[in-house]
Design a protein around this motif. Sequence first.
Motif, PDB file in Angstrom:
ATOM      1  N   ILE A 123      32.044   6.473  49.405  1.00 24.33           N
ATOM      2  CA  ILE A 123      30.651   6.593  49.007  1.00 24.33           C
ATOM      3  C   ILE A 123      30.299   8.068  48.980  1.00 24.33           C
ATOM      4  O   ILE A 123      30.840   8.857  49.770  1.00 24.33           O
ATOM      5  N   LEU A 124      29.434   8.464  48.070  1.00 21.26           N
ATOM      6  CA  LEU A 124      29.030   9.864  47.938  1.00 21.26           C
ATOM      7  C   LEU A 124      27.859  10.121  48.885  1.00 21.26           C
ATOM      8  O   LEU A 124      26.785   9.533  48.736  1.00 21.26           O
ATOM      9  N   ARG A 125      28.105  11.006  49.872  1.00 23.02           N
ATOM     10  CA  ARG A 125      27.056  11.356  50.832  1.00 23.02           C
ATOM     11  C   ARG A 125      26.857  12.859  50.811  1.00 23.02           C
ATOM     12  O   ARG A 125      27.796  13.606  51.066  1.00 23.02           O
ATOM     13  N   ASN A 126      25.639  13.270  50.487  1.00 24.14           N
ATOM     14  CA  ASN A 126      25.321  14.695  50.418  1.00 24.14           C
ATOM     15  C   ASN A 126      26.281  15.445  49.502  1.00 24.14           C
ATOM     16  O   ASN A 126      26.695  16.568  49.786  1.00 24.14           O
ATOM     17  N   GLY A 127      26.647  14.788  48.414  1.00 23.03           N
ATOM     18  CA  GLY A 127      27.529  15.407  47.445  1.00 23.03           C
ATOM     19  C   GLY A 127      28.997  15.406  47.815  1.00 23.03           C
ATOM     20  O   GLY A 127      29.823  15.939  47.075  1.00 23.03           O
ATOM     21  N   VAL A 128      29.343  14.779  48.955  1.00 25.01           N
ATOM     22  CA  VAL A 128      30.735  14.747  49.413  1.00 25.01           C
ATOM     23  C   VAL A 128      31.186  13.296  49.529  1.00 25.01           C
ATOM     24  O   VAL A 128      30.481  12.460  50.101  1.00 25.01           O
ATOM     25  N   ALA A 129      32.366  12.994  48.988  1.00 23.07           N
ATOM     26  CA  ALA A 129      32.905  11.640  49.076  1.00 23.07           C
ATOM     27  C   ALA A 129      33.356  11.365  50.506  1.00 23.07           C
ATOM     28  O   ALA A 129      34.102  12.135  51.091  1.00 23.07           O
ATOM     29  N   ALA A 130      32.873  10.251  51.071  1.00 27.15           N
ATOM     30  CA  ALA A 130      33.233   9.868  52.434  1.00 27.15           C
ATOM     31  C   ALA A 130      33.826   8.472  52.416  1.00 27.15           C
ATOM     32  O   ALA A 130      33.369   7.588  51.676  1.00 27.15           O
ATOM     33  N   VAL A 131      34.850   8.260  53.233  1.00 28.22           N
ATOM     34  CA  VAL A 131      35.495   6.956  53.318  1.00 28.22           C
ATOM     35  C   VAL A 131      34.609   6.000  54.102  1.00 28.22           C
ATOM     36  O   VAL A 131      34.073   6.341  55.161  1.00 28.22           O
ATOM     37  N   VAL A 132      34.432   4.782  53.589  1.00 30.94           N
ATOM     38  CA  VAL A 132      33.698   3.733  54.289  1.00 30.94           C
ATOM     39  C   VAL A 132      34.703   2.943  55.125  1.00 30.94           C
ATOM     40  O   VAL A 132      35.601   2.289  54.590  1.00 30.94           O
ATOM     41  N   LEU A 133      34.572   3.001  56.432  1.00 32.16           N
ATOM     42  CA  LEU A 133      35.492   2.313  57.326  1.00 32.16           C
ATOM     43  C   LEU A 133      35.132   0.835  57.431  1.00 32.16           C
ATOM     44  O   LEU A 133      33.956   0.459  57.285  1.00 32.16           O
TER      45      LEU A 133
ATOM     46  N   PRO B 254      18.624   5.003  50.079  1.00 32.27           N
ATOM     47  CA  PRO B 254      18.886   5.564  48.736  1.00 32.27           C
ATOM     48  C   PRO B 254      20.292   6.142  48.625  1.00 32.27           C
ATOM     49  O   PRO B 254      20.790   6.775  49.555  1.00 32.27           O
ATOM     50  N   GLY B 255      20.943   5.867  47.506  1.00 29.36           N
ATOM     51  CA  GLY B 255      22.234   6.478  47.230  1.00 29.36           C
ATOM     52  C   GLY B 255      23.437   5.736  47.755  1.00 29.36           C
ATOM     53  O   GLY B 255      24.559   6.201  47.594  1.00 29.36           O
ATOM     54  N   VAL B 256      23.247   4.568  48.382  1.00 29.66           N
ATOM     55  CA  VAL B 256      24.410   3.857  48.922  1.00 29.66           C
ATOM     56  C   VAL B 256      24.782   2.635  48.082  1.00 29.66           C
ATOM     57  O   VAL B 256      25.634   1.860  48.469  1.00 29.66           O
ATOM     58  N   GLU B 257      24.100   2.470  46.925  1.00 28.43           N
ATOM     59  CA  GLU B 257      24.347   1.256  46.167  1.00 28.43           C
ATOM     60  C   GLU B 257      25.600   1.341  45.293  1.00 28.43           C
ATOM     61  O   GLU B 257      26.004   0.355  44.703  1.00 28.43           O
ATOM     62  N   ASN B 258      26.228   2.500  45.225  1.00 27.90           N
ATOM     63  CA  ASN B 258      27.419   2.647  44.392  1.00 27.90           C
ATOM     64  C   ASN B 258      28.607   3.110  45.232  1.00 27.90           C
ATOM     65  O   ASN B 258      28.548   4.147  45.888  1.00 27.90           O
ATOM     66  N   PHE B 259      29.661   2.328  45.197  1.00 31.88           N
ATOM     67  CA  PHE B 259      30.880   2.630  45.932  1.00 31.88           C
ATOM     68  C   PHE B 259      32.040   2.784  44.946  1.00 31.88           C
ATOM     69  O   PHE B 259      32.006   2.227  43.840  1.00 31.88           O
ATOM     70  N   ALA B 260      33.045   3.505  45.358  1.00 31.96           N
ATOM     71  CA  ALA B 260      34.221   3.713  44.500  1.00 31.96           C
ATOM     72  C   ALA B 260      35.468   3.214  45.219  1.00 31.96           C
ATOM     73  O   ALA B 260      35.577   3.308  46.448  1.00 31.96           O
ATOM     74  N   LYS B 261      36.396   2.663  44.438  1.00 31.29           N
ATOM     75  CA  LYS B 261      37.711   2.284  44.964  1.00 31.29           C
ATOM     76  C   LYS B 261      38.682   3.422  44.642  1.00 31.29           C
ATOM     77  O   LYS B 261      38.858   3.774  43.481  1.00 31.29           O
ATOM     78  N   VAL B 262      39.287   3.968  45.668  1.00 33.79           N
ATOM     79  CA  VAL B 262      40.175   5.122  45.501  1.00 33.79           C
ATOM     80  C   VAL B 262      41.531   4.800  46.106  1.00 33.79           C
ATOM     81  O   VAL B 262      41.611   4.332  47.250  1.00 33.79           O
ATOM     82  N   THR B 263      42.582   5.034  45.335  1.00 36.41           N
ATOM     83  CA  THR B 263      43.928   4.799  45.850  1.00 36.41           C
ATOM     84  C   THR B 263      44.230   5.783  46.973  1.00 36.41           C
ATOM     85  O   THR B 263      44.030   6.985  46.829  1.00 36.41           O
ATOM     86  N   LYS B 264      44.681   5.268  48.081  1.00 33.92           N
ATOM     87  CA  LYS B 264      44.991   6.111  49.229  1.00 33.92           C
ATOM     88  C   LYS B 264      46.263   6.908  48.959  1.00 33.92           C
ATOM     89  O   LYS B 264      47.208   6.419  48.339  1.00 33.92           O
ATOM     90  N   VAL B 265      46.282   8.128  49.449  1.00 32.61           N
ATOM     91  CA  VAL B 265      47.470   8.972  49.354  1.00 32.61           C
ATOM     92  C   VAL B 265      47.744   9.550  50.736  1.00 32.61           C
ATOM     93  O   VAL B 265      46.864  10.141  51.353  1.00 32.61           O
TER      94      VAL B 265
END
Length: 371
Positions: free
Chosen positions: A130-140, A150-161
């Motif tokens: 999720i984008l928090r304060n302009g920085v992508a943070a992992v949702v545990l 505000p701003g938590v309604e959009n999440f992204a799926k990111v392949t782990k590396v």
Amino acid sequence: METTLPAAAPLGTANAQPHDIHVIRDELCVVEAVPVPRHSLEGKDILAAAGRPADADHIVLQVLKTGGLETIRLHEQANLALGTKFVLATGDRLYRFGVGEDSYEWPYRFISGQLIRELAAVPDNQQIEILRNGVAAVVLPAERIDLAEPGVENFAKVTKVWKLKVHGVIQEWDKPEVKVADALARGGYDPKSWDILLIVQGEKTKVTPDYVVDLRTPGIEKIRLMQRTVINGDGQTLAARRQFKVLADDEKFLDDLGLRWETVLEAERRWLLIHDYQLPVGYAPSVVTLALDIHRDYPVTQIDMFYFTPFVRRANGAEIPSTQVRAMIGGMEFQGWSRHRTEASKWDEHTDNVRSHMVLVDTCLAKELDE
């Protein structure tokens, strides 16, 4: 807003009965096992088993194994093959959020990271961000997310590396557990000739090729290879030069190092120069140019010794033995270290190359510091 969830009862726990279902009653997102008398259940049966009145004010939502929610009406039979987890709620207020390109609805203001994973059917090799304060943070998984914020309604799926440095070269893996033998094979190393060290937060542990490295462990740094048997024997920056060709495997290895390298002809000798080579802590200077003497018959003829400029010394002032050989390359004087292979680790033209000789260089530097 984030809080730590109480421990939830996962599917398939030891205390779950053969006919248990699993329900979420409120925004705490705790999953509870609830016994039911039979496999064939209607919406009203699920409510009754959970102690809720079977009326129109209560809704039952089934969490599908394939992702998403499905409404189960009071007199509609639930297909437990599609999932045994149910969300019980009242009212018609729904909170919407997106994961990637897909949108979802949730009956409570709060939802856990784990439930987002399940609703969006996120595979194990991906994480939710999720984008928090302009920085992508992992949702545990244990996080509880406020969907009204505000701003938590959009999440992204990111392949782990997961990253692991194998003798100076960073490898990227799409899984968190890697067998040492697999990491060495990807790097082009045959483990039979080397001692293998796993370095975690500066602590070294000797491991075998079958050892499995957990890249989720904090402080994982690298795998270092050490030549088992090595004995001692009795500048200006140049534009990148390619005055002779190296083997294709050597070229790839050198490029993967991320350092500037050159091939230089000096009289009758061929030199491979590796610039900005980082020495271990305990040496001065800390960064040098490393030179390797590449014979015209290489790889039939072995690479022997190695050379530095500026001259290298111990940071504590102690003398380094067998470093009296000198070589002039491009007008710069290099310090030669007389380090040679033993019969037990003799050169093999079919398997040895610049990569394996770099292992010898690192081994000699470490042994000089008594590592």
